[in-house]
Design an enzyme around this catalytic site. Sequence first.
Site, PDB file in Angstrom:
ATOM      1  N   ASP A   1       1.104  10.441   3.798  1.00 59.22           N
ATOM      2  CA  ASP A   1       1.829  11.359   4.676  1.00 59.22           C
ATOM      3  C   ASP A   1       0.858  12.385   5.261  1.00 59.22           C
ATOM      4  O   ASP A   1       0.682  13.481   4.739  1.00 59.22           O
ATOM      5  CB  ASP A   1       2.928  12.061   3.860  1.00 59.22           C
ATOM      6  CG  ASP A   1       3.969  12.688   4.756  1.00 59.22           C
ATOM      7  OD1 ASP A   1       3.911  12.474   5.981  1.00 59.22           O
ATOM      8  OD2 ASP A   1       4.838  13.397   4.223  1.00 59.22           O
TER       9      ASP A   1
ATOM     10  N   CYS B   1      21.435  46.279   6.486  1.00 58.96           N
ATOM     11  CA  CYS B   1      20.946  45.848   5.186  1.00 58.96           C
ATOM     12  C   CYS B   1      22.107  45.824   4.190  1.00 58.96           C
ATOM     13  O   CYS B   1      22.797  46.834   4.020  1.00 58.96           O
ATOM     14  CB  CYS B   1      19.854  46.795   4.694  1.00 58.96           C
ATOM     15  SG  CYS B   1      19.321  46.408   3.015  1.00 58.96           S
TER      16      CYS B   1
ATOM     17  N   CYS C   1      14.590  44.726   6.445  1.00 58.25           N
ATOM     18  CA  CYS C   1      15.118  46.081   6.299  1.00 58.25           C
ATOM     19  C   CYS C   1      13.927  47.038   6.361  1.00 58.25           C
ATOM     20  O   CYS C   1      13.012  46.936   5.551  1.00 58.25           O
ATOM     21  CB  CYS C   1      15.837  46.201   4.960  1.00 58.25           C
ATOM     22  SG  CYS C   1      16.161  47.917   4.523  1.00 58.25           S
TER      23      CYS C   1
ATOM     24  N   CYS D   1      15.106  51.553  -0.088  1.00 58.49           N
ATOM     25  CA  CYS D   1      16.029  50.426  -0.295  1.00 58.49           C
ATOM     26  C   CYS D   1      15.718  49.818  -1.675  1.00 58.49           C
ATOM     27  O   CYS D   1      14.573  49.427  -1.944  1.00 58.49           O
ATOM     28  CB  CYS D   1      15.830  49.418   0.830  1.00 58.49           C
ATOM     29  SG  CYS D   1      16.806  47.931   0.666  1.00 58.49           S
TER      30      CYS D   1
ATOM     31  N   LYS E   1      10.415   3.575   3.898  1.00 56.50           N
ATOM     32  CA  LYS E   1      10.364   5.027   3.652  1.00 56.50           C
ATOM     33  C   LYS E   1      11.284   5.373   2.485  1.00 56.50           C
ATOM     34  O   LYS E   1      12.412   4.884   2.423  1.00 56.50           O
ATOM     35  CB  LYS E   1      10.838   5.789   4.895  1.00 56.50           C
ATOM     36  CG  LYS E   1       9.980   5.512   6.107  1.00 56.50           C
ATOM     37  CD  LYS E   1       9.046   6.649   6.377  1.00 56.50           C
ATOM     38  CE  LYS E   1       9.541   7.432   7.532  1.00 56.50           C
ATOM     39  NZ  LYS E   1       8.786   8.484   8.023  1.00 56.50           N
TER      40      LYS E   1
ATOM     41  N   GLU F   1       0.848  -1.206   0.000  1.00 59.31           N
ATOM     42  CA  GLU F   1       0.000   0.000   0.000  1.00 59.31           C
ATOM     43  C   GLU F   1       0.871   1.239   0.000  1.00 59.31           C
ATOM     44  O   GLU F   1       2.060   1.167   0.288  1.00 59.31           O
ATOM     45  CB  GLU F   1      -0.835   0.053   1.295  1.00 59.31           C
ATOM     46  CG  GLU F   1      -1.844  -1.025   1.422  1.00 59.31           C
ATOM     47  CD  GLU F   1      -2.492  -1.024   2.808  1.00 59.31           C
ATOM     48  OE1 GLU F   1      -2.376  -0.032   3.545  1.00 59.31           O
ATOM     49  OE2 GLU F   1      -3.111  -2.039   3.128  1.00 59.31           O
TER      50      GLU F   1
ATOM     51  N   CYS G   1      21.186  48.760   1.429  1.00 55.94           N
ATOM     52  CA  CYS G   1      21.102  50.190   1.732  1.00 55.94           C
ATOM     53  C   CYS G   1      21.771  50.568   3.044  1.00 55.94           C
ATOM     54  O   CYS G   1      21.889  51.751   3.360  1.00 55.94           O
ATOM     55  CB  CYS G   1      19.645  50.643   1.726  1.00 55.94           C
ATOM     56  SG  CYS G   1      18.739  50.048   3.156  1.00 55.94           S
TER      57      CYS G   1
ATOM     58  N   LYS H   1       2.123   4.675   1.709  1.00 53.28           N
ATOM     59  CA  LYS H   1       2.209   5.209   3.070  1.00 53.28           C
ATOM     60  C   LYS H   1       1.851   6.690   3.000  1.00 53.28           C
ATOM     61  O   LYS H   1       2.657   7.521   2.587  1.00 53.28           O
ATOM     62  CB  LYS H   1       3.608   5.010   3.652  1.00 53.28           C
ATOM     63  CG  LYS H   1       3.677   5.398   5.114  1.00 53.28           C
ATOM     64  CD  LYS H   1       5.008   5.012   5.717  1.00 53.28           C
ATOM     65  CE  LYS H   1       5.037   5.227   7.217  1.00 53.28           C
ATOM     66  NZ  LYS H   1       4.608   6.552   7.653  1.00 53.28           N
TER      67      LYS H   1
ATOM     68  N   TYR I   1      -6.979   0.321   7.380  1.00 51.19           N
ATOM     69  CA  TYR I   1      -7.056  -0.738   8.383  1.00 51.19           C
ATOM     70  C   TYR I   1      -8.446  -0.768   8.988  1.00 51.19           C
ATOM     71  O   TYR I   1      -9.119   0.267   9.033  1.00 51.19           O
ATOM     72  CB  TYR I   1      -6.018  -0.429   9.466  1.00 51.19           C
ATOM     73  CG  TYR I   1      -5.652  -1.577  10.378  1.00 51.19           C
ATOM     74  CD1 TYR I   1      -5.375  -2.834   9.867  1.00 51.19           C
ATOM     75  CD2 TYR I   1      -5.564  -1.387  11.751  1.00 51.19           C
ATOM     76  CE1 TYR I   1      -5.017  -3.878  10.710  1.00 51.19           C
ATOM     77  CE2 TYR I   1      -5.194  -2.417  12.608  1.00 51.19           C
ATOM     78  CZ  TYR I   1      -4.934  -3.660  12.076  1.00 51.19           C
ATOM     79  OH  TYR I   1      -4.578  -4.684  12.904  1.00 51.19           O
TER      80      TYR I   1
HETATM   81  S1  IVH Z   1      -0.967   0.470   8.882  1.00 51.51           S
HETATM   82  C1  IVH Z   1      -1.204  -1.737  12.764  1.00 51.51           C
HETATM   83  N1  IVH Z   1      -1.013   1.529   6.496  1.00 51.51           N
HETATM   84  O1  IVH Z   1       2.042   5.376   9.172  1.00 51.51           O
HETATM   85  C2  IVH Z   1      -1.241  -1.037  11.455  1.00 51.51           C
HETATM   86  N2  IVH Z   1      -0.269   2.884   8.295  1.00 51.51           N
HETATM   87  O2  IVH Z   1       3.836   4.234  11.925  1.00 51.51           O
HETATM   88  C3  IVH Z   1      -0.752   0.317  11.561  1.00 51.51           C
HETATM   89  N3  IVH Z   1       0.309   5.177   7.641  1.00 51.51           N
HETATM   90  O3  IVH Z   1       0.849   6.271  12.179  1.00 51.51           O
HETATM   91  C4  IVH Z   1      -0.800   1.191  10.453  1.00 51.51           C
HETATM   92  N4  IVH Z   1      -0.173   4.954   5.511  1.00 51.51           N
HETATM   93  O4  IVH Z   1      -0.792   6.675  10.402  1.00 51.51           O
HETATM   94  C5  IVH Z   1      -0.722   1.717   7.794  1.00 51.51           C
HETATM   95  N5  IVH Z   1      -1.158   2.322   4.318  1.00 51.51           N
HETATM   96  C6  IVH Z   1      -0.878   2.524   5.616  1.00 51.51           C
HETATM   97  C7  IVH Z   1      -0.402   3.768   6.099  1.00 51.51           C
HETATM   98  C8  IVH Z   1      -0.105   3.904   7.461  1.00 51.51           C
HETATM   99  C9  IVH Z   1       0.245   5.782   6.454  1.00 51.51           C
HETATM  100  C10 IVH Z   1       0.772   5.837   8.889  1.00 51.51           C
HETATM  101  C11 IVH Z   1      -0.056   5.538  10.107  1.00 51.51           C
HETATM  102  C12 IVH Z   1       0.916   5.290  11.217  1.00 51.51           C
HETATM  103  C13 IVH Z   1       2.247   5.359  10.564  1.00 51.51           C
HETATM  104  C14 IVH Z   1       3.042   4.098  10.852  1.00 51.51           C
END
Ligand code: IVH
Length: 681
Positions: A119, A407, A425, A431, A313, A115, A410, A117, A227
Amino acid sequence: MEGTTLAAKARIDQLVEEINRHNYQYYMLDNPTISDYDFDQLLQELIDLERQYPEYAMPDSPTQRVGGTVTKQFESAAHVYPMLSLGNTYSEEDLTDFDTRVRDLLGTSPEYVCELKYDGVAISLIYENGRLVRAVTRGDGTRGDVVTDNVKTIGTVPLRLTGDFPPFLEARGEIIMPFSSFEALNAERDEIGEQPFANPRNAASGSLKLQNSAEVAKRGLAFKLYYALGENLPENTHYGRLRMLHEWGFRFPDVMERVNGLQGVFDFIHHWDTERNQLPFPIDGIVIKINDFAQQQQVGSTAKSPRWAIAYKFKAERVSTALLGVDYQVGRTGVITPVANLAPVSLAGTVVKRATLNNRDFIREMGICEGDHLWVEKGGEIIPKIVGVDMDKRVAGALPIAFVTECPVCGAALRQNEDEAGIYCPNELHCAPQVKGRLEHFISRKAMNIDSLGEGKIDLLYSQGLVTTVADLYDLTYDRLFGIEKIVGDENGKVRTLSFKEKTTQNILNGLEQSKAVPFERVLYALGIRFVGEVTAKKLARHFKTIDTIANASKEELMEVEDVGERVAESIIDFFNNTENLSVVMRLRNAGLQFEAGETHQPTSDKLAGKSIIVSGVFTIPRDEMKRLIEQHGGKNVSSISKKTSFVLAGEKMGPDKRKKAESLGIPIISEDEFRQMIDE
Ligand code: IVH
């Protein structure tokens, strides 16, 4: 119950059902089946009815999306199941280790789910009997803040489940801010003089903690499901469970793949490491999970994180290089920006020689000393960032960088903004970069729109001593302008002569003449009063009508205008307390510029009331006239696409980026013909 009350209740139920259906089409399926206008009509009818019959307003009514509740302080609540975090890895070796561990524990190679991740900010959504009853932030993992009202405004969060849902369900996911919303928000903040958010994650987190949920509704947040928890939930795989949640009304993840073996995981990672630049929302890695629940249980969890999942990451490339010196740049508003000159170094495909040090606090917090080597990083962003000092190369006795106190242009003694890290400034009227900045702002498109003058010509007029204030522009004559020339060299050392011939001269004079018809609100904006952006100028002009009333208004009177807070009001007062500014305004007035609001054109219809519209491309009439038409019919022109945009009015040659963005957000694109039908022209 009386007849009318009964009828009201029935209509409320009908509207709730209908609006929920449309919301589902829009947010979950990206496939709206009615126009925004018709949708707004339905919603407004429901809002009105609920106001009249509050006893029938359900806590999960779609009107909750609009927000309006104000929370002074967020309560905290215990999580039903602790919110674990994930182990992080940054290399393929780490992933190989993870896979080996898993295979050892299982005795077989499992199916993984890959999946994105996201942000953003983690959120737990509690559904009881199909209704969203609580939304709680992660907090310390065991308790978090209750932000239910704010979360209810997020369109992709279902307020009520559909189908065969269980009595209790906890859905977890991330609240994120798409790039389009992030850019629009920062542009708006910039306009009103607020510090922009550093990244979409901070913006999402800040938005979730706003006290007024109606403000949250405007932020364009989105929810990404990852989840689900509950007792005796059907399905025995992670993938299957999210599919199930989709049946109950959640959006299925945009990207999610089941793969066998480590190679599949690597392929997914490689693909998204580059493709992530195409996504409309931010991600900072990939999450890998064992798909089968029985296998998940076999592998187990530690107190902090599951052993059946891991986050990879994305790496930001980084190098350390020598700091050769610091330049101080004076911006158009007088803010001083320190810039590091670096020993040239190759990083993620380009050679880096300079990088911003942002401001004095940044240098202090990093503890940068003379002769240091600095770590430079390039992540998802294009611009290289200084992320720290390479302490291994620190020379004993090195002195901290001393920030300039005068500055560099000037020589004025620099000052510090009280509430910001910025050093600036204060010599704004004399200026050079600030003077030129004001002139450029004055002629810019949204201000006086004098396109026969540009940055280069302003530079020339300034360097020849012909123009030092915006009022001087209107003293220019044919004789003074004709024949002015300057030798300019470009970056590659090529030299050319810039000179004003007959046509250029006449164009400049014509442009200046035409600018005398520019309406007051834009003249006010063009003056460049600190913190008075385009929108504020418009509101001030409409409220006070003339420059004299603005100049004489007290702080309290100024603050009666929407969007004008203390800081803006004080800045306006400072501006008009300065005799040089007053003299410029007087000279501009004598030159014939508009300092009174003309007839406030009432909209000729309200057919576009409540609509935020983006105009893009070429039409049968000039674009500005198109925009005026929109305003005449009660609509609002906006410049960047967000989820809140009602539609894009597209002419010929609409930019492909805008089209893509509109499509990805499911925003209707309307042709000039369709638009004219809408307003009956
Ligand atoms: S699973 C037990 N899936 O990443 C399962 N987390 O430290 C726990 N996050 O704070 C999370 N995308 O907020 C999962 N596809 C994804 C995610 C995800 C972002 C974040 C989540 C968590 C941190 C993991």
